[in-house]
Design a protein around this motif. Structure first.
Motif, short mmCIF file in Angstrom:
data_model
loop_
_atom_site.label_atom_id
_atom_site.label_comp_id
_atom_site.label_asym_id
_atom_site.label_seq_id
_atom_site.Cartn_x
_atom_site.Cartn_y
_atom_site.Cartn_z
N PHE A 220 0.68 -1.83 0.01
CA PHE A 220 0.13 0.22 0.36
C PHE A 220 0.36 1.18 0.10
O PHE A 220 0.24 2.08 -0.41
CB PHE A 220 -1.08 -0.04 1.27
CG PHE A 220 -0.11 -0.39 2.34
CD1 PHE A 220 -0.28 1.11 3.77
CD2 PHE A 220 -0.14 -1.25 2.95
CE1 PHE A 220 0.62 1.39 4.25
CE2 PHE A 220 0.15 -1.16 4.20
CZ PHE A 220 0.67 -0.44 5.25
N GLU B 180 -9.30 0.27 8.21
CA GLU B 180 -8.74 1.62 7.44
C GLU B 180 -7.71 2.80 7.43
O GLU B 180 -6.60 3.45 7.37
CB GLU B 180 -9.88 1.57 6.40
CG GLU B 180 -9.54 3.04 5.00
CD GLU B 180 -10.57 3.64 4.70
OE1 GLU B 180 -11.08 4.32 4.45
OE2 GLU B 180 -11.05 3.01 3.79
N LYS C 52 -6.34 7.90 -0.16
CA LYS C 52 -6.55 9.16 1.34
C LYS C 52 -5.87 9.88 2.16
O LYS C 52 -6.39 10.66 2.33
CB LYS C 52 -7.57 7.67 1.80
CG LYS C 52 -8.78 7.49 1.30
CD LYS C 52 -9.44 6.14 1.46
CE LYS C 52 -10.92 5.19 0.98
NZ LYS C 52 -11.34 4.55 1.51
N LEU D 290 -4.34 2.24 9.36
CA LEU D 290 -3.53 2.53 8.24
C LEU D 290 -3.59 3.28 7.48
O LEU D 290 -2.10 3.58 7.58
CB LEU D 290 -4.28 1.40 7.13
CG LEU D 290 -3.15 0.63 5.53
CD1 LEU D 290 -2.28 0.23 6.02
CD2 LEU D 290 -4.46 -0.34 4.79
N VAL D 291 -4.11 4.07 7.35
CA VAL D 291 -4.00 5.89 6.93
C VAL D 291 -3.17 6.31 7.91
O VAL D 291 -2.49 7.35 7.21
CB VAL D 291 -5.93 6.07 6.79
CG1 VAL D 291 -5.30 7.77 6.32
CG2 VAL D 291 -6.47 5.75 5.40
N ALA E 241 -6.79 -4.68 6.40
CA ALA E 241 -6.38 -3.73 5.66
C ALA E 241 -8.09 -2.49 5.47
O ALA E 241 -8.72 -1.00 5.90
CB ALA E 241 -6.10 -2.52 4.39
N ARG E 242 -8.76 -3.84 5.32
CA ARG E 242 -9.92 -2.95 5.41
C ARG E 242 -11.21 -2.64 6.04
O ARG E 242 -11.68 -1.69 6.46
CB ARG E 242 -11.37 -4.41 4.29
CG ARG E 242 -11.02 -4.26 2.30
CD ARG E 242 -11.79 -4.88 1.72
NE ARG E 242 -12.04 -6.46 2.16
CZ ARG E 242 -11.13 -7.50 1.81
NH1 ARG E 242 -10.66 -6.86 0.86
NH2 ARG E 242 -11.22 -8.92 2.00
N TYR F 212 -5.47 3.39 -0.43
CA TYR F 212 -5.00 3.96 0.93
C TYR F 212 -4.63 5.08 1.24
O TYR F 212 -4.58 5.83 1.71
CB TYR F 212 -5.32 2.72 1.49
CG TYR F 212 -5.68 1.71 2.05
CD1 TYR F 212 -6.56 1.91 3.07
CD2 TYR F 212 -5.83 1.03 0.94
CE1 TYR F 212 -7.26 0.56 2.98
CE2 TYR F 212 -6.49 -0.41 1.54
CZ TYR F 212 -7.30 -0.26 2.13
OH TYR F 212 -8.29 -1.33 2.28
#
Length: 308
Positions: A85, A206, A304, A209-210, A202-203, A301
């Motif tokens: 990512f 989120e 975002k 992760l961001v 990851a879903r 990701y």
């Protein structure tokens, strides 16, 4: 509320943005706290990521490709669901000779070390051997684990050469070893370290992760600011065994080079990923042509996190 993230990394100076993000509070600022685990090998690292013992792995892009294609050496659950990512660097790879080895020609008939023969950095070594006139039949390969282990074995005289990452190449050179080649000078673009996770994780995570991406990106910007060079040097000395202030300055010249240092935009480099796929297509036992980097990444990701 701060979310803990279990992150597994190889030991080495390429962790500098993580150390900087920790020191400067960037992770907490973006809602996460990183718990770092050093890995002895890519096999241990990928097994841990696939089995959910770690949330994020800072690993070679080739590792993501290998295990998604069923070409990795470790035994992991089916359909590992891994993806990259965020990108960090071009690998900072160099071929370094063992004691008294000063040229590729002197590697003939000798033993060279790799993490595992089917990993991307081993493919880089094999490609550079070929480009410098050494047939694989003229050398032997020995599995020796990650860069730290290979560096230690090289100093012991166990092997006649290996691929190292900065700063281990500079540390070896400071002890009299010769650097035979810089990978980026001969290969061009190459996607080295990436941040990888499982798509399903990851879903469900989120925002964490961001936050990780934003903190890492902020740390890279902090490191490139000349006003923070003393802090960057101190972080290397504190976190890399055998590092000295002089070697730290030399390492930073590589890691923070404006053209070939850390990716300032933490991108996944298209040309670099294509090089990785080309080498895997050439050297893996599967001999299957791989050509689409998009299969192994999700850039949403990063978009975002950074708004681009």
């Amino acid at each position: 509320m701060t979310r803990d993230l279990a992150v597994i990394v190889f030991p080495g100076g390429f962790n500098l943005p993580i150390w900087a993000a920790e020191r400067q509070g960037f992770f907490e600022e973006h809602g996460v706290r990183v718990v770092l685990t050093p890995t002895p090998s890519s096999i241990y690292q990928i097994q841990g990521l696939a089995e959910g013992r770690f949330d994020i792995a800072m690993t070679a892009f080739d590792n993501v490709v290998a295990y998604q294609e069923g070409q990795g050496e470790a035994s992991i659950p089916p359909n590992p669901d891994m993806f990259a990512f965020m990108g960090s660097d071009n690998g900072f790879l160099a071929v370094v000779g063992g004691k008294q080895v000063r040229s590729f020609a002197e590697l003939k008939g000798k033993k060279l070390s790799v993490d595992a023969l089917t990993t991307g950095y081993a493919f880089v070594l094999r490609e550079l051997l070929a480009r410098n006139g050494i047939a694989e039949s003229e050398v032997t390969f020995d599995r020796a684990g990650g860069a730290l282990s290979r560096f230690q074995e090289l100093l012991k005289g166990t092997h006649a050469g290996t691929v190292l990452v900065t700063p281990f190449d500079l540390l070896a050179m400071s002890k009299g070893h010769a650097r035979l080649a810089l990978a980026h000078e001969q290969l061009g673009a190459y996607q080295g370290v990436v941040a990888a996770a499982r798509r399903s994780w990851a879903r469900q995570n989120e925002s964490a992760l961001v936050g990780f991406i934003r903190a890492y990106h902020a740390a890279v910007g902090f490191l490139y600011d000349p006003a923070n060079r003393d802090i960057a040097q101190a972080l290397l000395v504190a976190n890399v065994r055998a590092m000295t202030p002089v070697l730290a300055k030399q390492s930073l010249a590589v890691l923070l080079d404006g053209e070939s240092g850390f990716f300032k935009d933490v991108r996944l480099d298209q040309a670099g990923m294509e090089t990785v796929l080309r080498l895997r297509s050439k050297f893996s036992e599967a001999r299957r042509v791989l050509s689409d980097p998009a299969k192994y990444v999700d850039t949403s990701y990063r978009q975002k996190a950074l708004g681009r």
